[in-house]
Design a protein around this motif. Structure first.
Motif, PDB file in Angstrom:
ATOM      1  N   MET A 184      17.036 -70.856 -69.217  1.00 14.40           N
ATOM      2  CA  MET A 184      17.371 -72.280 -69.151  1.00 14.40           C
ATOM      3  C   MET A 184      16.191 -73.124 -68.666  1.00 14.40           C
ATOM      4  O   MET A 184      16.129 -74.317 -68.942  1.00 14.40           O
ATOM      5  CB  MET A 184      18.566 -72.507 -68.218  1.00 14.40           C
ATOM      6  CG  MET A 184      19.889 -72.036 -68.787  1.00 14.40           C
ATOM      7  SD  MET A 184      20.269 -72.727 -70.409  1.00 14.40           S
ATOM      8  CE  MET A 184      20.859 -74.344 -69.937  1.00 14.40           C
ATOM      9  N   LEU A 185      15.266 -72.478 -67.950  1.00 15.17           N
ATOM     10  CA  LEU A 185      14.125 -73.246 -67.425  1.00 15.17           C
ATOM     11  C   LEU A 185      13.258 -73.828 -68.545  1.00 15.17           C
ATOM     12  O   LEU A 185      12.492 -74.759 -68.318  1.00 15.17           O
ATOM     13  CB  LEU A 185      13.266 -72.368 -66.511  1.00 15.17           C
ATOM     14  CG  LEU A 185      13.920 -72.018 -65.161  1.00 15.17           C
ATOM     15  CD1 LEU A 185      12.986 -71.135 -64.355  1.00 15.17           C
ATOM     16  CD2 LEU A 185      14.243 -73.285 -64.374  1.00 15.17           C
TER      17      LEU A 185
ATOM     18  N   LEU B 101      19.447 -65.455 -67.761  1.00 13.98           N
ATOM     19  CA  LEU B 101      20.011 -66.714 -68.220  1.00 13.98           C
ATOM     20  C   LEU B 101      19.308 -67.913 -67.606  1.00 13.98           C
ATOM     21  O   LEU B 101      18.890 -68.837 -68.305  1.00 13.98           O
ATOM     22  CB  LEU B 101      21.490 -66.739 -67.805  1.00 13.98           C
ATOM     23  CG  LEU B 101      22.423 -67.437 -68.748  1.00 13.98           C
ATOM     24  CD1 LEU B 101      22.554 -66.639 -70.010  1.00 13.98           C
ATOM     25  CD2 LEU B 101      23.774 -67.613 -68.095  1.00 13.98           C
ATOM     26  N   ILE B 102      19.227 -67.885 -66.271  1.00 13.49           N
ATOM     27  CA  ILE B 102      18.670 -69.041 -65.582  1.00 13.49           C
ATOM     28  C   ILE B 102      17.198 -69.219 -65.939  1.00 13.49           C
ATOM     29  O   ILE B 102      16.724 -70.342 -66.131  1.00 13.49           O
ATOM     30  CB  ILE B 102      18.885 -68.920 -64.046  1.00 13.49           C
ATOM     31  CG1 ILE B 102      18.251 -70.087 -63.309  1.00 13.49           C
ATOM     32  CG2 ILE B 102      18.351 -67.618 -63.508  1.00 13.49           C
ATOM     33  CD1 ILE B 102      19.067 -71.319 -63.430  1.00 13.49           C
TER      34      ILE B 102
ATOM     35  N   TYR C 105      20.634 -62.679 -64.693  1.00 14.01           N
ATOM     36  CA  TYR C 105      19.518 -63.423 -64.103  1.00 14.01           C
ATOM     37  C   TYR C 105      18.552 -63.928 -65.163  1.00 14.01           C
ATOM     38  O   TYR C 105      17.778 -64.836 -64.926  1.00 14.01           O
ATOM     39  CB  TYR C 105      18.795 -62.553 -63.078  1.00 14.01           C
ATOM     40  CG  TYR C 105      19.718 -62.151 -61.960  1.00 14.01           C
ATOM     41  CD1 TYR C 105      20.084 -63.086 -60.997  1.00 14.01           C
ATOM     42  CD2 TYR C 105      20.267 -60.886 -61.907  1.00 14.01           C
ATOM     43  CE1 TYR C 105      20.972 -62.746 -59.998  1.00 14.01           C
ATOM     44  CE2 TYR C 105      21.150 -60.538 -60.908  1.00 14.01           C
ATOM     45  CZ  TYR C 105      21.508 -61.466 -59.949  1.00 14.01           C
ATOM     46  OH  TYR C 105      22.395 -61.141 -58.969  1.00 14.01           O
TER      47      TYR C 105
END
Lengths: 279, 279, 279, 279
Positions: free
Chosen positions: C129-130, C125-126, C123
């Motif tokens: 990426m933001l 990761l996302i 979790y």
């Protein structure tokens, strides 16, 4: 050709009454019988097309082969009589025979008579399917085709631009396809330039069968670029046709009373051709 | 029907007060209770649709079968009471019962009562899913559908053109499909004309499942042409609807009373051509 | 909040010179240092996003794991210092912290500090990426976003229509999906309503994965109808947005000198709001 | 460069007659010989491109390898002579050599001469395919490219907006792709962020290969949202280009000298607002 005017002249005396009546029934749609004829014709065309389709399905053909042949014979008889009558009742026979619909009418009955002398091949199939184009004749009579003409005209007017666009697209696909050949290194589906071009067109048009898809990371990266390009430039034909259609709508409205210019915008107060005041 | 006016006349005296109030709650959305009723109804419709969906998933249904049945009974009871009340409080009962929403309301409760007497079949499923259409009634009340009507009207006005376009597209697909049958020589997926037409539509609409794809070089070449055609002519329906939408924005509305200018926007208070006050 | 005006008042005296200079460098782009800062930031954001991507590829991560961690630490340090400086030099700290970009700036550094105390999960990761969204801040400063705002505004203005359209589309897909469940008889990929809806959306949007495709003739026939529908109604969102964009273009041009109305068409000679002569 | 004017001055005396004639044949298309030259060149370019394609198909190359080499040598000889002549007859040699078409003309013959000294690699292929771009030179001469320029200009003018749109789309795809990685739990095709992004772009652009497709219910749900998004936002580039094209039709052209009306069509001879003569 040179006796055309003469023919015109003796029109009423020369032509027998039944020819004129038949002409109206077969070629026009403004009488009750004429409308009935059109509807029967439409049903027969659809039925005949449907039969050709079903004949090609082996399971169905095995069961209903005899029925299909009987129906085909009956419908072809009707079409043949109709074709002969059309030639009989029309004045300018040559014009009809070599017109688009004249040829289609002829092709609708040709395969049956050919099949009496030659073995049936798969090439008959496509000719038999061409009957379907006869639908347009009836739609035409039924006043259904005005909108069709609009579409065709808009496409025709923008065809030059669309051809250029397609040329760009094809050259683009060819070059990207060639690059993919190098990148994917002759993997399955990328064995030759034509195959890579096939893949490139499948991708850029967003069809995406998936029978060929990139395998290497670099190939996937190039594909992504190609997809984004295809997704964006679909705007081009759309823009072309939309601009053309908007134009077409306007032309319809007003005509200049002095010079007959029919390209008068909604909001024009003077004719742009001759300067005549319009509103 | 002939006693309609009379009914209208005696409106206030004839109808009891609670009927009028219930009518306002159920059919309108301008009171607090009316809004509450709408929201409860919306929740129940969504819940009920969700249950039908989940029931169809075997793994989930196995676990929660009892819960689903209980909820279904409760919701159907509510819908039944609601349906009876709607009939009770409305004056023109026949109009309601045979209206679009009246039928939908009836179909929402029908499957449950049928299932008491007949074994449940898969055909119940689709009828039960039709409940979902009741959402539009509530969106309608909530003033959400103005934009929806605009879309529907633009589609309706351009439907004739779109039908003609689809006819062209279908005939085109049928002919290309028949050609592919010859070209691909009855390979898998091209066994019959209907199957080839299926492939042609999958290709021309750029869907591209890939369950059927050409195998021969000539077949691939024809596919490429078909894809490029599909990619280009998507411009046609887009052009039609866009032109229609633009038109809707303008023509719908107003004409200047002084100069006859019909290009008056919704929000215009003066004619932009002659300065005449409009609103 | 209540001391805001006061703050404003004492602006120059209160704020030290370096704070003002730093503010200009960090938040503006009108100085040489400010531009340099933006470019460094842009490079670091892109690099950091790239690292997160590469870290997720096991083969690459196995080789360069140490390098990725070192770079991540360095970039996070930079982002942390930057975040602290931003809070220091801005006057209205609360507004910044809870603004969209304030939260994004915080989320850009959060995962690193969390990972010191908690085990790293997928979790993270996302959230990492933001960071990429910070690109918009810099594009904004670089005057690149005017066109972006135009697009966003056109989408926002037509969002209501597009939502209604999507609702139609979803309900249509749900009903067609349910029908396919009956038609295809629980074949693979059509086991439940949700799965059938998945297939229907894949088809109507012309994506066409091909992981689920119809097997029965009737199913194929329904699919063909669905594809043709999807191919035609893509015209609707396109028409909506195009009409909206065309509108937007116009609004820009002229402004009524009397009433400030900015919705003046190219060809208007009088303001449609107040009747003022424009040209 | 500094002797350019002088050159210009002595133009007629300095240049021999055959140079002027050859220049007209090679670079222009207004003489019979010039047109013939263009057509021969067009045929050779198409033939040469076709040969490169066929050479890449192993089965065909095995049979016709010698023929392909002979044709390649002949065509390259022709292109070489043409290239040398072009340099000879043009006045501003440096401008030509470093112009777009000058480089393309050079690249068309380069691979052949390189292959005499170096082993042929697959990288030669793509350079050889670039010859195809020479088609544009001839289309240009043949007055076919006016519409092409219109398209290119519309794309160029809207490129900024389209880049921004693509940036949104890419960032959107990256974030959705990262989410899918978590949702699908490193299943096949979702092993890393780059792979997930590949899937997201395949989906959002409605390409839909199907080589990667979601397996979990939640993944399918997210896919459905992504498809609906992709299906809707294709409206954005379309809207941008359509608006640009419509604009091009109008603004490009003329402004009425009397009333300043800038909505004057190509073919207008009078201003439609005030009736002023324009042409």
């Amino acid at each position: 050709m040179e006796q055309h005017n003469e023919e015109e002249h003796n029109y009423i005396s020369e032509r027998t009454k039944w020819k004129r009546q038949l002409y109206r029934i077969i070629f026009k749609s403004d009488t009750k019988l004429g409308k009935l004829f059109d509807i029967i014709l439409l049903v027969l065309i659809l039925l005949s097309t449907f039969i050709v389709m079903m004949e090609s399905v082996k399971v169905i053909d095995a069961k209903l082969h005899i029925l299909f042949i009987v129906l085909e014979v009956i419908i072809t008889m009707f079409f043949t009589i109709e074709y002969i009558l059309r030639i009989l009742v029309i004045r300018n026979k040559r014009n009809y025979i070599f017109s688009f619909f004249g040829i289609i009418d002829f092709l609708a009955i040709l395969p049956f008579y050919l099949s009496l002398f030659f073995p049936i091949t798969k090439y008959f199939l496509i000719i038999r399917m061409l009957r379907m184009l006869r639908i347009f004749r009836i739609l035409n009579l039924m006043d259904f085709m005005n909108d069709g003409y609009l579409i065709v005209r808009a496409l025709k007017n923008s065809s030059r631009k669309i051809y250029i666009f397609l040329l760009f697209l094809i050259i683009f696909s060819v070059i990207v396809g060639s690059m993919m050949l190098m990148v994917e290194g002759h993997r399955e589906g990328f064995e030759s330039i034509p195959q890579s071009i096939y893949w490139a067109v499948v991708t850029v048009t967003t069809v995406g069968y998936g029978d060929v898809s990139p395998g290497t990371p670099l190939g996937k990266f190039l594909s992504v670029l190609l997809m984004l390009a295809g997704y964006s430039i679909i705007a081009v034909p759309t823009g072309i046709v939309t601009a053309e259609m908007r134009n077409k709508r306007q032309n319809f409205e007003l005509v200049c009373p002095r010079c007959g210019n029919d390209d008068v915008d909604d909001d024009a107060r003077y004719c742009k051709k001759c300067g005549e005041k319009i509103l």
